[in-house]
Write an enzyme that holds these catalytic residues in place. Structure first.
Site, mmCIF file in Angstrom:
data_model
loop_
_atom_site.group_PDB
_atom_site.id
_atom_site.type_symbol
_atom_site.label_atom_id
_atom_site.label_comp_id
_atom_site.label_asym_id
_atom_site.label_seq_id
_atom_site.Cartn_x
_atom_site.Cartn_y
_atom_site.Cartn_z
ATOM 1 N N ASP A 29 39.874 40.252 5.230
ATOM 2 C CA ASP A 29 38.519 39.714 5.631
ATOM 3 C C ASP A 29 37.556 39.719 4.536
ATOM 4 O O ASP A 29 37.544 40.666 3.455
ATOM 5 C CB ASP A 29 37.996 40.731 6.731
ATOM 6 C CG ASP A 29 36.671 40.153 7.281
ATOM 7 O OD1 ASP A 29 36.872 39.712 8.632
ATOM 8 O OD2 ASP A 29 35.572 39.737 6.606
ATOM 9 N N ASN A 85 36.593 39.484 19.012
ATOM 10 C CA ASN A 85 35.114 39.019 19.562
ATOM 11 C C ASN A 85 35.466 37.595 20.293
ATOM 12 O O ASN A 85 35.999 36.579 19.499
ATOM 13 C CB ASN A 85 34.119 38.577 18.270
ATOM 14 C CG ASN A 85 33.776 40.016 17.704
ATOM 15 O OD1 ASN A 85 33.722 41.160 18.418
ATOM 16 N ND2 ASN A 85 33.838 40.147 16.459
ATOM 17 N N HIS A 96 38.149 30.386 16.084
ATOM 18 C CA HIS A 96 39.893 30.403 16.159
ATOM 19 C C HIS A 96 40.206 31.626 16.052
ATOM 20 O O HIS A 96 39.768 32.627 15.468
ATOM 21 C CB HIS A 96 40.539 29.631 14.543
ATOM 22 C CG HIS A 96 41.643 29.494 14.318
ATOM 23 N ND1 HIS A 96 42.256 28.571 13.788
ATOM 24 C CD2 HIS A 96 42.652 30.457 14.717
ATOM 25 C CE1 HIS A 96 43.552 28.447 13.872
ATOM 26 N NE2 HIS A 96 43.972 29.731 14.149
ATOM 27 N N HIS A 98 41.284 35.337 16.463
ATOM 28 C CA HIS A 98 41.735 36.498 15.456
ATOM 29 C C HIS A 98 41.479 37.528 15.688
ATOM 30 O O HIS A 98 40.607 38.031 16.547
ATOM 31 C CB HIS A 98 40.966 36.274 14.105
ATOM 32 C CG HIS A 98 39.503 36.006 14.118
ATOM 33 N ND1 HIS A 98 38.757 35.065 14.736
ATOM 34 C CD2 HIS A 98 38.499 37.045 13.900
ATOM 35 C CE1 HIS A 98 37.455 35.172 14.724
ATOM 36 N NE2 HIS A 98 37.492 36.440 14.086
ATOM 37 N N HIS A 100 40.643 41.558 14.263
ATOM 38 C CA HIS A 100 40.217 42.461 13.322
ATOM 39 C C HIS A 100 41.059 43.611 13.391
ATOM 40 O O HIS A 100 41.154 44.401 14.310
ATOM 41 C CB HIS A 100 38.871 42.762 13.411
ATOM 42 C CG HIS A 100 37.810 41.377 13.347
ATOM 43 N ND1 HIS A 100 37.150 41.207 12.193
ATOM 44 C CD2 HIS A 100 37.539 40.425 14.257
ATOM 45 C CE1 HIS A 100 36.293 40.179 12.379
ATOM 46 N NE2 HIS A 100 36.667 39.803 13.591
HETATM 47 P P1 DGP Z 1 34.238 37.047 13.864
HETATM 48 O O1 DGP Z 1 32.622 37.386 13.830
HETATM 49 O O2 DGP Z 1 34.970 38.080 15.118
HETATM 50 O O3 DGP Z 1 34.272 35.593 14.459
HETATM 51 O O4 DGP Z 1 34.789 37.375 12.582
HETATM 52 C C1 DGP Z 1 34.947 36.186 11.662
HETATM 53 C C2 DGP Z 1 35.450 37.082 10.279
HETATM 54 O O5 DGP Z 1 35.980 36.059 9.372
HETATM 55 C C3 DGP Z 1 34.397 37.512 9.465
HETATM 56 O O6 DGP Z 1 34.599 39.049 9.507
HETATM 57 C C4 DGP Z 1 34.217 37.194 8.145
HETATM 58 C C5 DGP Z 1 35.813 36.359 8.011
HETATM 59 N N1 DGP Z 1 35.715 35.186 7.377
HETATM 60 C C6 DGP Z 1 34.782 34.074 7.562
HETATM 61 N N2 DGP Z 1 35.179 33.250 6.705
HETATM 62 C C7 DGP Z 1 36.007 33.383 5.989
HETATM 63 C C8 DGP Z 1 36.928 33.119 4.915
HETATM 64 O O7 DGP Z 1 37.025 32.056 4.281
HETATM 65 N N3 DGP Z 1 38.037 33.972 4.273
HETATM 66 C C9 DGP Z 1 38.249 35.150 4.813
HETATM 67 N N4 DGP Z 1 39.178 35.993 4.212
HETATM 68 N N5 DGP Z 1 37.546 35.831 5.841
HETATM 69 C C10 DGP Z 1 36.721 34.947 6.382
#
Ligand code: DGP
Length: 112
Positions: A29, A85, A96, A98, A100
């Site tokens: 992340d 989430n 999309h 995912h 964590h």
């Molecule tokens: P959520 O809030 O559950 O939709 O989590 C989205 C997560 O995605 C957040 O913890 C930050 C991560 N994230 C967003 N953009 C990027 C990216 O470009 N690269 C990476 N590695 N993580 C990202």
């Protein structure tokens, strides 16, 4: 499609990749909430958990079958938290689906 995770999947946006196969990708992340924080993401664009059904649940099963090995690979020997989430009230920021995977230290009882 203008989706950050689809762009990571197709290589348009770089990521710190932990694992990849034909169905899923796992990467760290960008904004870690703990010492170890990575995301497990299906390559198929499913917006959220609310759209899991019999046509795509095999991919979700595949993710959960791999989580123990991915956690081990990331050094999570002492437990970890899995968070998904779903939707606006849950503050899902990337539409999309995912999961964590968070750990590497003692976590607070509640984490956003
Ligand atoms: P959520 O809030 O559950 O939709 O989590 C989205 C997560 O995605 C957040 O913890 C930050 C991560 N994230 C967003 N953009 C990027 C990216 O470009 N690269 C990476 N590695 N993580 C990202």
């Amino acid at each position: 499609m203008d989706c950050i995770f689809c762009k990571i999947i197709n290589g348009e946006i770089p990521s710190n990749k932990l694992y990849e196969d034909e169905k899923i990708i796992a990467f760290h992340d960008i904004n870690p909430e703990a010492k170890v924080h990575f995301l497990v993401v299906p390559k198929e664009h499913i917006c959220c958990a609310d759209k899991i059904d019999s046509t795509n649940s095999q991919i979700i099963a595949h993710i959960f079958e791999l989580i123990p090995a991915l956690a081990k690979k990331a050094g999570l020997e002492n437990g970890y938290r899995i968070i998904n989430n779903c939707g606006e009230d849950a503050c899902q920021s990337v539409p999309h689906i995912h999961f964590h995977i968070i750990g590497g230290e003692k976590l607070p009882e509640h984490i956003k």
